[in-house]
Design an enzyme around this catalytic site. Structure first.
Site, PDB file in Angstrom:
ATOM      1  N   SER A 195     -42.450  12.947 -34.945  1.00 35.80           N
ATOM      2  CA  SER A 195     -41.614  12.776 -34.096  1.00 35.80           C
ATOM      3  C   SER A 195     -41.439  11.668 -33.461  1.00 35.80           C
ATOM      4  O   SER A 195     -42.610  10.815 -33.583  1.00 35.80           O
ATOM      5  CB  SER A 195     -41.650  14.107 -33.078  1.00 35.80           C
ATOM      6  N   TYR A 249     -46.791  18.698 -26.779  1.00 30.10           N
ATOM      7  CA  TYR A 249     -46.165  18.405 -27.797  1.00 30.10           C
ATOM      8  C   TYR A 249     -46.571  16.746 -28.309  1.00 30.10           C
ATOM      9  O   TYR A 249     -46.513  16.462 -29.264  1.00 30.10           O
ATOM     10  CB  TYR A 249     -44.597  18.559 -27.409  1.00 30.10           C
TER      11      TYR A 249
END
Length: 274
Positions: A155, A168
């Site tokens: 990501s 995350y």
């Protein structure tokens, strides 16, 4: 047909980027093995992929006249993942490409000191440890053939920080680190390891995608306005499409990228270039 005669394993294949990647690989001639938890899990605040969604991915892949198998597997469960890969090796004899896509974006939406230990462990167990488990299970097959490609879906959160998403961000930064370390370990043996780092990916109804909406929910953004909010941060003035991420995975899995390993490639519309 850049993936003809290759066997590709895709985790998190029921919907979103996972489905788009599976379809792209099938369209390029690959036989595909689809893994997804296909159930909700304790601690995740939003619904995960379903058996019907996994079956839909399999059905659409099969339309490309390739062999398709699917398994309901939680990547936190090493025994279940091992059984699925054993079955894959029994059927196909090898794994050529692994796409580590399974992941959670939440629980999130709070500052780092308010994240519970259970929330922290859940995100890392799926997003980081799950990828390592799948790599560990599939790479031996690649070593036997002297070639292979692992593609980790990281990501932009693996390249920069975001407020209120500490677990995350930590997991995705660590996944990029795993990518680089594994690439160095495996390069002498013909196995490549790379990461794709998507930015804000549009939730395509045709793919049953909902990740962006869940990130917005964690941030308290109105559902009717969340895409406009994310677009405002995009240099290209549009959201990334899941198909763009899938095409990057196809290229990394194909022989067109034989000299690419240890890379973390943004597919983010220029977001991390700022």
């Amino acid at each position: 047909m850049r993936l003809r005669e290759k066997v590709v394993v895709v985790t998190g294949a029921a919907r979103g980027i996972g489905r788009a990647t599976a379809l792209a690989c099938a369209s390029e001639g690959a036989d595909v093995v689809l893994l997804d938890v296909a159930a909700d899990i304790d601690g995740c605040p939003y619904p995960l992929g379903t058996p019907d969604q996994l079956a839909m991915t399999a059905k659409r892949c099969a339309e490309h006249a390739v062999t398709v198998t699917s398994h309901a597997v939680d990547v936190r469960d090493g025994a279940a993942a091992s059984a699925a890969i054993d079955e894959t090796l029994d059927r196909f004899g090898r794994v050529d490409v692994l796409v580590n896509n399974a992941g959670l974006a939440a629980p999130a939406g709070v500052p780092v000191h308010e994240v519970s230990e259970e929330q922290w462990r859940l995100i890392l167990d799926v997003d980081l440890d799950g990828a390592w488990r799948m790599l560990r299970l599939t790479v031996p097959s690649m070593l036997r053939t002297g070639r292979g490609s692992v593609v980790n879906i990281a990501s932009t959160a693996g390249l920069v920080g975001y407020r209120s998403f500490a677990a995350y961000v930590t997991a995705k930064h660590a996944l990029v680190g795993l990518t680089k370390a594994a690439a160095l370990d495996l390069a002498p043996h013909g196995v490549r390891v790379n990461a794709v780092c998507p930015g804000s990916v549009r939730d395509d109804p045709a793919l049953d995608g909902r990740m962006l909406a869940e990130i917005a929910r964690a941030l308290g953004l109105p559902v009717t306005e969340h895409e406009r909010t994310f677009v405002a941060d995009q240099p290209t003035n549009r959201l990334v499409r899941a198909e763009d991420v899938a095409r990057a995975c196809v290229w990394l899995g194909s022989d067109e990228s034989t000299d690419v390993t240890g890379a973390a490639i943004p597919v983010d519309g220029g977001f991390t270039a700022r």
